[in-house]
Design an enzyme around this catalytic site. Structure first.
Site, PDB file in Angstrom:
ATOM      1  N   HIS A 152     -19.005  19.040 -21.623  1.00 14.54           N
ATOM      2  CA  HIS A 152     -19.225  17.524 -22.464  1.00 14.54           C
ATOM      3  C   HIS A 152     -17.467  17.989 -22.119  1.00 14.54           C
ATOM      4  O   HIS A 152     -16.364  17.806 -22.661  1.00 14.54           O
ATOM      5  CB  HIS A 152     -18.780  18.313 -23.720  1.00 14.54           C
ATOM      6  CG  HIS A 152     -18.924  16.863 -24.935  1.00 14.54           C
ATOM      7  ND1 HIS A 152     -19.488  16.689 -26.024  1.00 14.54           N
ATOM      8  CD2 HIS A 152     -18.046  15.943 -25.016  1.00 14.54           C
ATOM      9  CE1 HIS A 152     -19.175  15.565 -26.478  1.00 14.54           C
ATOM     10  NE2 HIS A 152     -18.589  14.752 -25.893  1.00 14.54           N
ATOM     11  N   GLU A 198     -22.372  12.718 -20.867  1.00 17.34           N
ATOM     12  CA  GLU A 198     -21.736  11.030 -20.633  1.00 17.34           C
ATOM     13  C   GLU A 198     -21.540  11.481 -19.596  1.00 17.34           C
ATOM     14  O   GLU A 198     -20.201  10.766 -18.999  1.00 17.34           O
ATOM     15  CB  GLU A 198     -21.239  10.910 -21.554  1.00 17.34           C
ATOM     16  CG  GLU A 198     -21.349  10.841 -22.734  1.00 17.34           C
ATOM     17  CD  GLU A 198     -20.861   9.365 -24.222  1.00 17.34           C
ATOM     18  OE1 GLU A 198     -19.377   9.730 -24.027  1.00 17.34           O
ATOM     19  OE2 GLU A 198     -21.249   9.464 -24.786  1.00 17.34           O
TER      20      GLU A 198
HETATM   21  C1  BGC Z   1     -18.503  11.006 -27.434  1.00 18.70           C
HETATM   22  C2  BGC Z   1     -17.891  11.735 -28.299  1.00 18.70           C
HETATM   23  C3  BGC Z   1     -16.362  11.375 -28.576  1.00 18.70           C
HETATM   24  C4  BGC Z   1     -16.839  10.091 -29.184  1.00 18.70           C
HETATM   25  C5  BGC Z   1     -16.650   9.020 -29.906  1.00 18.70           C
HETATM   26  C6  BGC Z   1     -18.559   9.946 -27.414  1.00 18.70           C
HETATM   27  O1  BGC Z   1     -18.936   9.053 -26.334  1.00 18.70           O
HETATM   28  O2  BGC Z   1     -19.117  11.885 -26.271  1.00 18.70           O
HETATM   29  O3  BGC Z   1     -17.019  12.880 -27.680  1.00 18.70           O
HETATM   30  O4  BGC Z   1     -15.787  12.048 -29.328  1.00 18.70           O
HETATM   31  O5  BGC Z   1     -18.055   9.652 -28.367  1.00 18.70           O
HETATM   32  O6  BGC Z   1     -15.792   7.931 -29.533  1.00 18.70           O
END
Ligand code: BGC
Length: 481
Positions: A152, A198
């Site tokens: 992550h 992501e």
């Molecule tokens: C991510 C998280 C992040 C969340 C809110 C997502 O794109 O996977 O790690 O905290 O967005 O910003």
């Protein structure tokens, strides 16, 4: 006396909470929606990630990851770091109890590669191994299903120093060896694996640059590094999937996939130019990965625009890539309005999940899909004693709207199988630091013990999940405060 005072304030909070929930039910029709409306094999959860929530960054043999390095350069808004974060490393038992009281069916978290194999390759850290064993066992003992992400936004800094991490094909071998340890050690209990979170923004979207968190590139410029980095991520994903399928899946009976950040892009007008601009945005974010893992190729629009800047897959890679997933995870927060000059994200507009899921269904052969992240952030409510910090009606409205919006699309035959709120509790935000809150549970970051406190949304999600035929302990949430 003090205890009585605390009890009294807990009771007041309880009545206030119920009062607010009642008002909300009346105004938003919230009570009309319950977990029972969804199929029994649909799963509801919430999530966190290692660096954002675990803390204990230098404890028990963990070494820095690229994310430690990034934040220690002062890159977050408030210069916050994940050194302590929400301290889940020490508080996981307490957290799992809270999950159980909330009625969570699944919990999504990530493994810190730097905790498990601190140098990126080589020796496994026994204390790291133990931590995730304990966390997984704790979840299982409460009947909570783990959804586990292998990366992550993080990997050991040692790999960045040694060969520039994602940018080097050597990464594929190290990632696969790390995944092997995870499958071997935890796969008897973990049935859902996510290779990357992501990856479609890791090398490109954050700042348009090559390194995982990006430095010194111009946004959107067709520099080769992001495409090279993501090419290696895609090949790492496929190598881990291949390993899982050939060595573990038959015995462990789990599933493996990848989770993408997916905005829903809409043209501002129906003009040919706005529509073309929207198609380009979708290609450069969603299709980029989807075409690779469904068909083993990159989208034609990307190839046209990028030419040789975009790497090629060999025939063997194409074969391995085709269908290299059991599910797709979608993280969805915002709609983005696109015209020929710009792409503008909306502020927390809910209800677009069905459009996204239908798009994936139509274009990519109706795969199994999990909404692995969806949520609402608040800011400027850092004082846990002020009502603004826990009366989060806007979050409830957003979650309610999004959860409800999934029903027709499930009935319409999409393979949507789960929904996870981001996040289970407050943590370190990538750029926002500790000033941006996504948690159902708030965390008092000024408290050495990182006290958790339920927001109104905690009660709302608990009451939504309670109607599932199982008995939950809603009122005892109070005493977690
Ligand atoms: C991510 C998280 C992040 C969340 C809110 C997502 O794109 O996977 O790690 O905290 O967005 O910003």
């Amino acid at each position: 006396m003090v205890m009585r005072g605390l009890r009294m304030s807990s009771y007041c909070f309880f009545f206030l909470t119920n009062f607010f929930l009642l008002l909300l039910n009346i105004s938003a029709g919230v009570s009309a929606l319950s977990r029972l409306d969804f199929p029994p094999d649909f799963v509801f959860g919430a999530g966190v990630s290692a660096y954002q929530h675990e803390g204990a960054a230098a404890e028990d043999g963990r070494k820095p990851s690229i994310w430690d390095t990034f934040v220690h350069q002062g890159k977050t808004f408030d210069k916050g770091t994940g050194d302590i974060a929400a301290d889940q490393y020490h508080k996981y038992k307490e957290d799992v109890k809270l999950m159980h009281k909330m009625g969570l069916e699944a919990f999504r978290f990530s493994i810190s590669w730097s905790r498990l194999i601190p140098d990126g390759h080589g020796a496994v850290n026994p204390k790291g191994l133990n931590y995730y064993n304990n966390l997984i066992n704790e979840l299982i003992s409460y009947g909570i299903e783990p959804h586990v992400t292998l990366s992550h936004f993080d990997y050991p800094q040692a790999l960045q120093d040694e060969y520039k991490g994602f940018e080097n094909r050597k990464f594929i071998e190290d990632f696969t060896a790390y995944a092997d340890v995870c499958f071997k050690e935890y796969g008897d209990r973990v049935k859902t694996w996510i290779t990357f979170n992501e990856p479609n923004i890791v090398g490109y979207g954050f700042t348009g640059c090559s390194s995982p968190f990006g430095v010194n590139c111009s946004v959107g410029a067709p520099v080769p590094e992001p495409y090279k980095a993501t090419h290696n991520i895609i090949l790492s994903h496929v190598a881990a999937v291949h390993l899982y399928r050939t060595k573990y899946q038959e015995k462990q009976k789990g599933q493996i996939g990848i989770t993408l950040l997916t905005f829903w892009f809409e043209p501002v007008t129906n003009s040919v130019l706005d529509i073309a601009a929207t198609e380009k945005e979708i290609a450069f974010s969603i299709d980029w990965f989807m075409e690779a893992i469904v068909y083993g190729r990159y989208p034609a629009i990307m190839r046209q625009r990028l030419g040789s800047t975009l790497p090629h897959f060999t025939e063997n890679e194409t074969n391995m890539l085709t269908g290299s997933f059991d599910f797709i995870g979608l993280n969805h927060y915002q709609i983005v309005k696109v015209d020929q000059h710009s792409a503008t994200p909306s502020e927390h507009e809910g209800g677009s999940i069905p459009k996204l899921v239908e798009y994936i269904k139509e274009k990519y052969k109706n795969p199994t899909v999990f909404i692995h992240e969806n949520g609402y952030s608040t800011e400027g409510d850092d004082d846990p004693s002020s009502p603004a910090s826990y009366i989060d009606t806007k979050r409830i409205e957003c979650l309610h709207k999004n959860i409800q919006s999934m029903l027709p699309t499930i009935r319409n035959g999409t393979n949507l199988k789960g929904y996870f709120v981001w996040s289970f509790l407050d943590g370190l935000e990538v750029f926002g630091g500790y000033g941006k809150h996504f948690g159902l549970y708030g965390v008092d970051f000024n408290d050495r013990n990182r006290r958790r406190y339920p927001r109104l949304s905690t009660y709302w999600y608990t009451s939504f999940l309670a109607k599932n035929g199982r008995k939950t302990e809603t009122s005892s949430l109070l005493f977690a405060q």
